[in-house]
Write a protein that holds these residues in place. Structure first.
Motif, PDB file in Angstrom:
ATOM      1  N   ALA A  18      -2.060  -2.783   2.284  1.00 38.63           N
ATOM      2  CA  ALA A  18      -2.298  -4.063   2.946  1.00 38.63           C
ATOM      3  C   ALA A  18      -0.994  -4.723   3.371  1.00 38.63           C
ATOM      4  O   ALA A  18      -0.914  -5.342   4.438  1.00 38.63           O
ATOM      5  CB  ALA A  18      -3.100  -4.983   2.025  1.00 38.63           C
TER       6      ALA A  18
ATOM      7  N   VAL B 159      -9.703  -4.064   5.176  1.00 39.89           N
ATOM      8  CA  VAL B 159      -8.903  -5.229   4.804  1.00 39.89           C
ATOM      9  C   VAL B 159      -8.055  -5.592   6.002  1.00 39.89           C
ATOM     10  O   VAL B 159      -7.280  -4.760   6.492  1.00 39.89           O
ATOM     11  CB  VAL B 159      -7.997  -4.942   3.591  1.00 39.89           C
ATOM     12  CG1 VAL B 159      -7.095  -6.142   3.300  1.00 39.89           C
ATOM     13  CG2 VAL B 159      -8.829  -4.577   2.369  1.00 39.89           C
TER      14      VAL B 159
ATOM     15  N   THR C 239      -6.242  -2.230   6.924  1.00 38.28           N
ATOM     16  CA  THR C 239      -6.371  -1.176   5.928  1.00 38.28           C
ATOM     17  C   THR C 239      -7.804  -0.663   5.939  1.00 38.28           C
ATOM     18  O   THR C 239      -8.753  -1.454   5.910  1.00 38.28           O
ATOM     19  CB  THR C 239      -6.024  -1.693   4.519  1.00 38.28           C
ATOM     20  OG1 THR C 239      -4.630  -2.020   4.474  1.00 38.28           O
ATOM     21  CG2 THR C 239      -6.321  -0.654   3.448  1.00 38.28           C
TER      22      THR C 239
ATOM     23  N   ALA D  19     -11.772  -7.988   1.142  1.00 37.04           N
ATOM     24  CA  ALA D  19     -12.288  -6.755   1.736  1.00 37.04           C
ATOM     25  C   ALA D  19     -13.696  -6.941   2.294  1.00 37.04           C
ATOM     26  O   ALA D  19     -14.489  -7.717   1.774  1.00 37.04           O
ATOM     27  CB  ALA D  19     -12.300  -5.640   0.695  1.00 37.04           C
TER      28      ALA D  19
ATOM     29  N   ALA E 131      -9.804  -4.787  -4.745  1.00 34.28           N
ATOM     30  CA  ALA E 131      -9.186  -5.549  -3.663  1.00 34.28           C
ATOM     31  C   ALA E 131      -8.743  -6.922  -4.162  1.00 34.28           C
ATOM     32  O   ALA E 131      -7.650  -7.399  -3.807  1.00 34.28           O
ATOM     33  CB  ALA E 131     -10.168  -5.700  -2.501  1.00 34.28           C
TER      34      ALA E 131
ATOM     35  N   VAL F 259      -6.188  -9.097  -1.902  1.00 38.54           N
ATOM     36  CA  VAL F 259      -6.685  -9.039  -0.532  1.00 38.54           C
ATOM     37  C   VAL F 259      -8.195  -9.223  -0.520  1.00 38.54           C
ATOM     38  O   VAL F 259      -8.879  -9.026  -1.529  1.00 38.54           O
ATOM     39  CB  VAL F 259      -6.314  -7.699   0.144  1.00 38.54           C
ATOM     40  CG1 VAL F 259      -4.802  -7.548   0.239  1.00 38.54           C
ATOM     41  CG2 VAL F 259      -6.916  -6.510  -0.607  1.00 38.54           C
TER      42      VAL F 259
ATOM     43  N   LEU G 293      -3.854  -0.182  -2.778  1.00 34.62           N
ATOM     44  CA  LEU G 293      -4.423  -1.141  -1.827  1.00 34.62           C
ATOM     45  C   LEU G 293      -3.420  -2.236  -1.477  1.00 34.62           C
ATOM     46  O   LEU G 293      -3.294  -2.636  -0.314  1.00 34.62           O
ATOM     47  CB  LEU G 293      -5.693  -1.759  -2.397  1.00 34.62           C
ATOM     48  CG  LEU G 293      -6.921  -0.853  -2.449  1.00 34.62           C
ATOM     49  CD1 LEU G 293      -8.070  -1.573  -3.156  1.00 34.62           C
ATOM     50  CD2 LEU G 293      -7.342  -0.445  -1.047  1.00 34.62           C
TER      51      LEU G 293
END
Length: 231
Positions: free
Chosen positions: A153, A230, A159, A215, A208, A213, A149
């Motif tokens: 990202a 994302v 994403t 999400a 995430a 990040v 992830l």
């Protein structure tokens, strides 16, 4: 009752598989994605991202764990209908799968195949517009999934993770579908197991967070699907 994740189970597709079995189960995945929202849910996000770009600007998409390239083909066909320039990178770690993809995507010069690990994508920061992982993340350990992830990202403006929804309804739908459609024995084994290996919405949100990040997650119970974005 909440279904615990079968984190230590192993799908036969994680291989190695005999060539005929690999071909058959990848074809089965294509059928299931075409019928049960795998392509449609992902393409809707790609179309939305494309709408924010100038029409003459080439759209660049990467499909992580892209198998034999069926999603990539769907993206290219859509882009051709829209007369939109596109490039799709299909990344997969398995050489045998990429060999099948090479033949399967031969008529689509917009598609590039790369062998690489999902946790070490050969992409620079912001290299693509959309990074997709469709039915890929549940094959990874939590550490690898968080790493994937983070890589996706960093490489993309958007994403998209499209995976199975881990519920008893999903398990029943997938079990029944793999039997009614008389899919290959590998698919009949792996389909229900994939549901049990899938990350829940809460687990994906936690992954995430580990990836640094934020999400947004939406569930599609009757399609046995979950989509995380994302941006």
């Amino acid at each position: 009752m909440r279904m615990a994740r079968a984190a230590d189970a192993r799908e036969q597709l994680d291989g190695p598989l005999p060539p005929a079995a690999l071909r058959a189960t990848l074809h089965d995945l294509h059928v299931l994605n075409a019928w049960f929202g795998g392509y449609a849910l992902t393409l809707s996000r790609i179309r939305r991202a494309a709408a924010r770009l100038p029409r003459d600007r080439r759209l660049v998409v990467v499909d992580v764990g892209g198998g034999r390239g069926d999603l990539a083909i769907a993206v290219v066909r859509w882009a051709r209908r829209q007369r939109r320039p596109v490039r799709v990178l299909v990344i997969d770690a398995d050489a045998a799968t990429l060999a099948l993809a090479r033949r399967h995507t031969a008529a689509y010069p917009e598609i590039t195949l790369l062998q690489a690990d999902a946790t070490a994508l050969p992409l620079g920061e912001g290299a693509v517009d959309v990074a997709v992982a469709a039915l890929t993340l549940h094959h990874l350990t939590s550490d690898a999934a968080a790493g994937c992830l983070a890589e996706m990202a960093a490489a993309s403006a958007l994403t998209v993770v499209n995976d199975l929804l881990r519920t008893r309804l999903s398990l029943a739908v997938v079990w029944l579908t793999t039997r009614v459609l008389r899919l290959h024995p590998v698919s009949r084994h792996d389909g229900p197991l994939s549901v049990r290996r899938a990350y829940s919405a809460g687990e994906l949100a936690a992954l995430a967070t580990r990836a640094g990040v934020h999400a947004r997650i939406r569930r599609y119970p009757w399609l046995a699907r979950l989509v995380m974005e994302v941006a």
